[in-house]
Design a protein around this motif. Structure first.
Motif, mmCIF file in Angstrom:
data_model
loop_
_atom_site.group_PDB
_atom_site.id
_atom_site.type_symbol
_atom_site.label_atom_id
_atom_site.label_comp_id
_atom_site.label_asym_id
_atom_site.label_seq_id
_atom_site.Cartn_x
_atom_site.Cartn_y
_atom_site.Cartn_z
ATOM 1 N N PRO A 7 -9.911 23.456 -5.165
ATOM 2 C CA PRO A 7 -8.598 23.335 -5.808
ATOM 3 C C PRO A 7 -8.113 21.889 -5.798
ATOM 4 N N LYS A 8 -7.201 21.585 -6.715
ATOM 5 C CA LYS A 8 -6.611 20.251 -6.758
ATOM 6 C C LYS A 8 -5.907 19.959 -5.448
ATOM 7 N N GLU A 9 -5.743 18.687 -5.127
ATOM 8 C CA GLU A 9 -4.976 18.351 -3.933
ATOM 9 C C GLU A 9 -3.505 18.186 -4.260
ATOM 10 N N THR A 10 -3.220 17.604 -5.433
ATOM 11 C CA THR A 10 -1.839 17.518 -5.890
ATOM 12 C C THR A 10 -1.815 17.925 -7.363
ATOM 13 N N PRO A 11 -0.622 18.301 -7.878
ATOM 14 C CA PRO A 11 -0.569 18.921 -9.208
ATOM 15 C C PRO A 11 -1.157 18.082 -10.339
ATOM 16 N N ALA A 42 1.003 10.237 -2.364
ATOM 17 C CA ALA A 42 -0.132 10.325 -3.301
ATOM 18 C C ALA A 42 -0.602 8.981 -3.822
ATOM 19 N N ILE A 84 -2.639 17.792 5.716
ATOM 20 C CA ILE A 84 -3.772 18.338 4.963
ATOM 21 C C ILE A 84 -4.898 17.302 4.905
ATOM 22 N N ALA A 129 -0.851 23.589 -5.733
ATOM 23 C CA ALA A 129 -1.038 22.496 -6.694
ATOM 24 C C ALA A 129 -1.742 23.024 -7.937
ATOM 25 N N LEU A 182 4.027 18.653 6.629
ATOM 26 C CA LEU A 182 3.012 19.623 6.204
ATOM 27 C C LEU A 182 2.018 18.973 5.257
ATOM 28 N N PHE A 233 5.555 17.774 -4.294
ATOM 29 C CA PHE A 233 4.341 17.065 -3.898
ATOM 30 C C PHE A 233 4.548 15.560 -3.851
ATOM 31 N N TYR A 234 5.246 15.026 -4.860
ATOM 32 C CA TYR A 234 5.310 13.570 -4.961
ATOM 33 C C TYR A 234 6.584 12.971 -4.355
ATOM 34 N N VAL A 263 -2.253 24.740 8.129
ATOM 35 C CA VAL A 263 -2.672 23.337 7.992
ATOM 36 C C VAL A 263 -2.226 22.473 9.155
ATOM 37 N N VAL A 310 7.137 21.795 -8.752
ATOM 38 C CA VAL A 310 5.940 21.531 -7.963
ATOM 39 C C VAL A 310 5.653 20.026 -7.813
ATOM 40 N N ARG A 311 5.882 19.263 -8.889
ATOM 41 C CA ARG A 311 5.610 17.825 -8.808
ATOM 42 C C ARG A 311 6.620 17.110 -7.921
ATOM 43 N N PHE A 356 -1.884 24.402 0.291
ATOM 44 C CA PHE A 356 -1.227 23.560 -0.718
ATOM 45 C C PHE A 356 -2.105 23.342 -1.949
ATOM 46 N N GLY A 357 -3.412 23.452 -1.767
ATOM 47 C CA GLY A 357 -4.312 23.311 -2.908
ATOM 48 C C GLY A 357 -4.064 24.419 -3.924
#
Ligand SMILES: Nc1ncnc2c1ncn2[C@@H]1O[C@H](COP(=O)(O)OP(=O)(O)OP(=O)(O)O)[C@@H](O)[C@H]1O
Ligand SMILES: [Mg+2]
Lengths: 319, 315
Positions: free
Chosen positions: A255-259, B315, B245, B206, B241, B230-231, A183, B226-227, B202-203
């Motif tokens: 796919p999702k971008e974030t969870p 996000a 994206i 997620a 990173l 990401f957040y 990426v 995971v959250r 990363f997709g």
């Protein structure tokens, strides 16, 4: 609108099936579109839908079975190899695997020089141009003395882009050019392609199965299914207002971008039919959740205008 | 787990994979992701590599102390692996049914019709249908996505405790990827296996991971739920990173990039390995190794920065 740089008119590419006479793989089946100057057009679709074959037809790397192809107002459908050589410098390609773009035994400098000389540049012109381009792609001039094995995938992919630009092209075909990259490197290459387009007013066809990447870089997008265009439009029309059930299914598979993203993966069931036996009627009908028996499986839907630049080929869409 | 030798690929890693979780390892290529995975199965040439430390299975058996025979029994039964390119795993000259059958019989006492029935059931489970017909097909008769599903069936034949999946969907297009991820998740739930998923996407993370470990230059620089990652990423590398994206709805914008390249894995490193590329670098980063900090119960990272300084809500 001014004359498009590339015009594809009812283009077909059929591959004969070995041993079976009269049977064909219809890799590209009646495709029509235009690419305006300075525009980046994305082609998306599942593996085997004919994206690369379409690209190879555009570059005239393979013979076109039927239909026509225009470059810069000129009908090049039946150009011979020799006639193509004369305009080859205007059309260049970038591939997925940057290692395959360079001879492993030569230094990068020699490879680039060979390309420039091939297109008739003097040694001085070529050296100046190569120096400029290496600067342009943000690498140190020492890379010219390196061999491919001494460079990273990201560096090589930039150099592959420089190689495509040496000849001073108007058109670039990028087939999965960022798909094999991390990426972080992918971001550099995408930024670079957009900058180069702006600087040289390049026209590009960008083939990829990564939807977000295509959305990011493309002005217009074409969705292919089993060799045919099922929907096309501006990036915005296509990604925010997809009309064809296939485009919707494709976007739903992203796919999702974030969870915590809310997504509705309505997965396409079944496998893509073989390009040797394309379904009757709408070619998507065997997998379409909204297929109307008696109509969709008998009548071929035409690519119809919806609004703006947006077109789709589906019986369900009322216009 | 640590490895030393000709290549300092993986430098002193501590990693727990819990029962029934999917742990994602992310990072740029050349960061040692696949090295780590292969170490767990001891797939490296041990004449060229030396391992140190321990790799404990079920908290007791040390994989690094196992004999050749124990290793053979463990592979496939306790831990199995799927790779990016399914073609490399499968034998082109044998039917897919036969290959799954052999895998199955190697580790169980079941044989004959009973075993065959099990294999058909597996094929059915991974959507390679009609299983009866597919059983007799050769790898070249299947698409990439179908082959990857066959590999998953094979890897899960003996219900391993741990499945290692190295870039399992990288060679697939988005619809196939979605199908394979969906399958992986369903089967992992069904068997309560643990999965170690290596990816640079990363997709994909997620989509199915419970926890993430971010690798850089052979180290895990950040790990957590995971959250959290990401957040609330804390390590500058993780943030960079994620920022690089492309995201939907940002057509044509300038993407964030990370200048430079990761260090070579055999390079000696003083201080923080990310320092030469880091935008938040300060003097001590170049001389002192950064400490491991906590940013919450499940969240750790290797950096001098305090969590609050670097805690930004993305996000
Ligand atoms: N030289 C060839 N001879 C016969 N069939 C071919 C040839 N090249 C491509 N095909 C077939 O044409 C169809 C389209 O292939 P193509 O490579 O264009 O797909 P693609 O969309 O680029 O797929 P991918 O995403 O996997 O790169 C496929 O069914 C393929 O098997
Ligand atoms: Mg292709």
């Amino acid at each position: 609108m001014s004359e498009p740089l590339i015009k594809v008119d009812h283009l077909k590419k059929y591959f004969p099936v070995a041993k079976t006479k009269g049977k064909f793989v219809k890799a590209v089946d009646d495709v029509t579109f235009e690419v305006q100057r300075g525009e980046i057009i994305g082609i998306v679709g599942e593996s085997g839908c004919g994206k690369s074959t379409m690209g190879r037809c555009l570059m005239k790397l393979i013979d076109i079975t039927d239909g026509s192809l225009y470059f810069d107002g000129q009908d090049i459908t039946h150009f011979t190899k020799k006639e193509m050589d004369a305009i080859r410098s205007k059309m260049q390609m970038i591939f997925q695997n940057p290692f395959s773009s360079f001879n492993p035994r030569h230094t990068i400098g020699k490879s680039l020089m060979d390309v420039a000389r091939h297109y008739g540049q003097t040694k001085e012109e070529a050296e100046k141009k190569i120096h400029e381009l290496v600067e342009e792609i943000g690498l140190d001039q020492v890379v010219l003395r390196r061999r491919p094995s001494e460079l990273s995938g990201g560096q090589l992919q930039r150099l592959a882009i420089a190689r495509a630009l040496v000849a001073g092209p108007e058109f670039i075909l990028a087939d999965e050019a960022v798909s094999a990259l991390d990426v972080s490197v992918q971001a550099q290459i995408l930024n670079m392609l957009i900058d180069l387009r702006d600087k040289y007013n390049l026209t590009m066809v960008f083939i990829s199965h990564e939807l977000t990447v295509v959305e990011h870089i493309s002005d217009h997008v074409i969705v292919m299914y089993l060799g045919a265009v099922v929907e096309k439009g501006t990036s915005e029309e296509l990604f925010y207002n997809p009309m064809h059930p296939y485009t919707r299914a494709l976007l739903a598979a992203k796919p999702k971008e974030t969870p915590d993203d809310e997504v509705n993966h309505e997965l396409l069931t079944g496998d893509i039919p073989s390009a040797m036996s394309i379904p009757e009627g709408c070619r998507f009908c065997t997998r379409c959740p909204q297929c109307i028996p008696g109509k969709c499986d008998t009548e071929v839907p035409e690519l119809r205008h919806i609004s703006g630049d947006h077109y789709a080929a589906c019986h369900l869409i009322k216009t | 787990m640590s490895i030393s030798g000709l290549v300092y690929a993986v430098r002193d890693i501590t990693l727990d994979i819990r029962k029934g979780e999917i742990l994602g390892i992310v990072g740029e290529s050349g960061c040692g992701k696949s090295m780590t995975a292969k170490s767990i199965l001891r797939l490296h040439d041990e004449k060229k590599m030396e391992y140190g430390g321990s790799i404990l299975l079920d908290g007791e058996k040390d994989i690094l102390k196992m004999s050749k025979k124990e290793l053979r029994e463990m592979r496939g039964r306790d831990i199995s692996m799927i790779f990016q390119d399914p073609i490399t795993t499968l034998n082109p000259l044998k039917t897919i049914g036969k290959q799954i059958l052999e895998m199955y019989q190697l580790h169980t006492d079941i044989s004959g019709e009973e075993a065959q029935a099990k294999v058909l059931e597996l094929l059915d489970l991974v959507g390679i249908v009609p299983a009866q017909d597919r059983f007799r097909q050769y790898p070249f008769e299947l698409s990439g996505g179908q082959l990857q599903r066959v590999c998953i069936a094979m890897a899960l034949a003996c219900r391993p405790k741990l499945l290692i999946a190295d870039e399992p969907t990288t060679a697939l297009d988005v619809t196939m990827q979605a199908q394979v991820l969906d399958l992986l998740k369903r089967l992992q739930r069904k068997y309560n296996s643990s999965v170690l998923l290596i990816t640079h996407n990363f997709g994909v993370v997620a989509e199915i991971c419970d926890r993430i470990a971010v690798m850089y230059a052979g180290q895990i620089v950040e790990s957590g739920d995971v959250r959290e990652i990401f957040y609330h990423p804390c390590h500058p590398y993780t943030k960079d990173l994620i920022a690089s994206i492309p995201k939907t709805g940002q057509h044509g914008t300038q993407l964030t990039t990370i200048p430079g390249m990761p260090p070579r894995l055999n390079q000696d490193i003083v201080g923080c390995p990310y320092a030469p590329r880091c935008t938040k670098v300060c003097d001590r980063c170049r001389t002192e190794a950064p400490p491991l900090k906590n940013a919450g119960e499940t969240h750790e990272y290797l950096c001098f920065l305090e969590p609050d300084n670097s805690r930004e809500v993305s996000a």
